[in-house]
Scaffold this motif. Structure first.
Motif, PDB file in Angstrom:
ATOM      1  N   ASP A 118      39.839  16.019  36.421  1.00  0.00           N
ATOM      2  CA  ASP A 118      39.656  15.938  37.872  1.00  0.00           C
ATOM      3  C   ASP A 118      41.001  15.998  38.598  1.00  0.00           C
ATOM      4  O   ASP A 118      41.453  15.031  39.223  1.00  0.00           O
ATOM      5  CB  ASP A 118      38.917  14.653  38.245  1.00  0.00           C
ATOM      6  CG  ASP A 118      37.468  14.652  37.813  1.00  0.00           C
ATOM      7  OD1 ASP A 118      36.931  15.731  37.519  1.00  0.00           O
ATOM      8  OD2 ASP A 118      36.874  13.553  37.744  1.00  0.00           O
ATOM      9  N   GLN A 124      38.976  20.478  40.289  1.00  0.00           N
ATOM     10  CA  GLN A 124      38.956  20.180  38.862  1.00  0.00           C
ATOM     11  C   GLN A 124      39.558  21.368  38.103  1.00  0.00           C
ATOM     12  O   GLN A 124      39.610  22.483  38.618  1.00  0.00           O
ATOM     13  CB  GLN A 124      37.531  19.959  38.341  1.00  0.00           C
ATOM     14  CG  GLN A 124      36.852  18.732  38.873  1.00  0.00           C
ATOM     15  CD  GLN A 124      35.462  18.603  38.270  1.00  0.00           C
ATOM     16  OE1 GLN A 124      34.722  19.571  38.212  1.00  0.00           O
ATOM     17  NE2 GLN A 124      35.138  17.403  37.821  1.00  0.00           N
ATOM     18  N   GLN A 181      44.034  13.589  26.990  1.00  0.00           N
ATOM     19  CA  GLN A 181      43.773  12.287  27.604  1.00  0.00           C
ATOM     20  C   GLN A 181      45.021  11.740  28.297  1.00  0.00           C
ATOM     21  O   GLN A 181      44.944  11.189  29.397  1.00  0.00           O
ATOM     22  CB  GLN A 181      43.263  11.306  26.550  1.00  0.00           C
ATOM     23  CG  GLN A 181      41.889  11.655  26.041  1.00  0.00           C
ATOM     24  CD  GLN A 181      41.467  10.863  24.815  1.00  0.00           C
ATOM     25  OE1 GLN A 181      42.301  10.407  24.027  1.00  0.00           O
ATOM     26  NE2 GLN A 181      40.161  10.713  24.641  1.00  0.00           N
ATOM     27  N   SER A 189      45.667  10.876  32.245  1.00  0.00           N
ATOM     28  CA  SER A 189      46.177   9.561  32.621  1.00  0.00           C
ATOM     29  C   SER A 189      47.433   9.686  33.488  1.00  0.00           C
ATOM     30  O   SER A 189      47.573   8.981  34.490  1.00  0.00           O
ATOM     31  CB  SER A 189      46.486   8.755  31.355  1.00  0.00           C
ATOM     32  OG  SER A 189      46.983   7.494  31.677  1.00  0.00           O
ATOM     33  N   ASN A 244      40.212  11.543  36.094  1.00  0.00           N
ATOM     34  CA  ASN A 244      39.150  11.420  35.099  1.00  0.00           C
ATOM     35  C   ASN A 244      39.154  12.651  34.207  1.00  0.00           C
ATOM     36  O   ASN A 244      39.578  13.725  34.622  1.00  0.00           O
ATOM     37  CB  ASN A 244      37.782  11.294  35.783  1.00  0.00           C
ATOM     38  CG  ASN A 244      37.645   9.995  36.548  1.00  0.00           C
ATOM     39  OD1 ASN A 244      38.107   8.956  36.110  1.00  0.00           O
ATOM     40  ND2 ASN A 244      37.013  10.067  37.692  1.00  0.00           N
ATOM     41  N   THR A 300      36.800  14.741  30.991  1.00  0.00           N
ATOM     42  CA  THR A 300      35.640  14.916  30.121  1.00  0.00           C
ATOM     43  C   THR A 300      36.027  15.968  29.080  1.00  0.00           C
ATOM     44  O   THR A 300      36.346  17.107  29.458  1.00  0.00           O
ATOM     45  CB  THR A 300      34.417  15.426  30.921  1.00  0.00           C
ATOM     46  OG1 THR A 300      34.148  14.503  31.977  1.00  0.00           O
ATOM     47  CG2 THR A 300      33.201  15.561  30.012  1.00  0.00           C
TER      48      THR A 300
END
Length: 149
Positions: A11, A104, A135, A139, A144, A146
């Motif tokens: 995102d 996104q 990930q 961060s 976010n 997925t």
């Protein structure tokens, strides 16, 4: 030849993601699996042919060469020059694409390599590094994520 491919939807807009990824020498600033990174021989970090030396969080050392970078397409590829991992002929590429309305992004990170032994652990190490990287990138951008594949 073994391969690993993971695609994530993050995102964050593609330009924000690409700004982080394109800085070949800054991986330690966002990838939790990399403790330290330096570019060798005083070359520009975002020029094809530059080599970065990674000190991994687990104490391992990997030297990677930036093979190509395309800011318009938001793609880069790199290979291992030297690695303590049980792999050879390692080539990877990362691509950033716009997802949905542009707020996104899809980040696809894939690698192809030969394993010096057929231990499944080698494959798992590469896969885990890529997922951890995606990930960590999310961060860093406070976004976010997925992971879709």
């Amino acid at each position: 030849m073994a391969s690993v491919k993971h695609t994530a939807i993050i995102d964050a807009d593609p330009q924000s993601i690409w700004h982080v990824l394109r800085q070949f020498n800054s991986i330690a600033e966002w990838h939790s699996g990399v403790a330290h990174c330096t570019v060798e021989d005083g070359k520009s970090a975002d020029t094809g042919g530059s080599i970065r030396k990674l000190m991994l969080a687990d104490g391992g050392v990997v030297r990677q060469r930036l093979l190509s970078i395309d800011n318009d397409l938001m793609e880069l590829s790199y290979g291992h020059e030297e690695s303590e991992l049980c792999i050879t002929d390692f080539l990877a590429d990362i691509k950033v694409r716009t997802e949905g309305d542009g707020s996104q992004s899809t980040v696809t990170w894939q690698a192809h390599f030969d394993m010096t032994n057929q231990d499944v652990t080698c494959h798992s190490v590469v896969s885990a590094f890529i997922i951890q990287g995606q990930q960590s990138l999310a961060s860093k951008l406070m976004a976010n994520i997925t992971i879709t594949a």
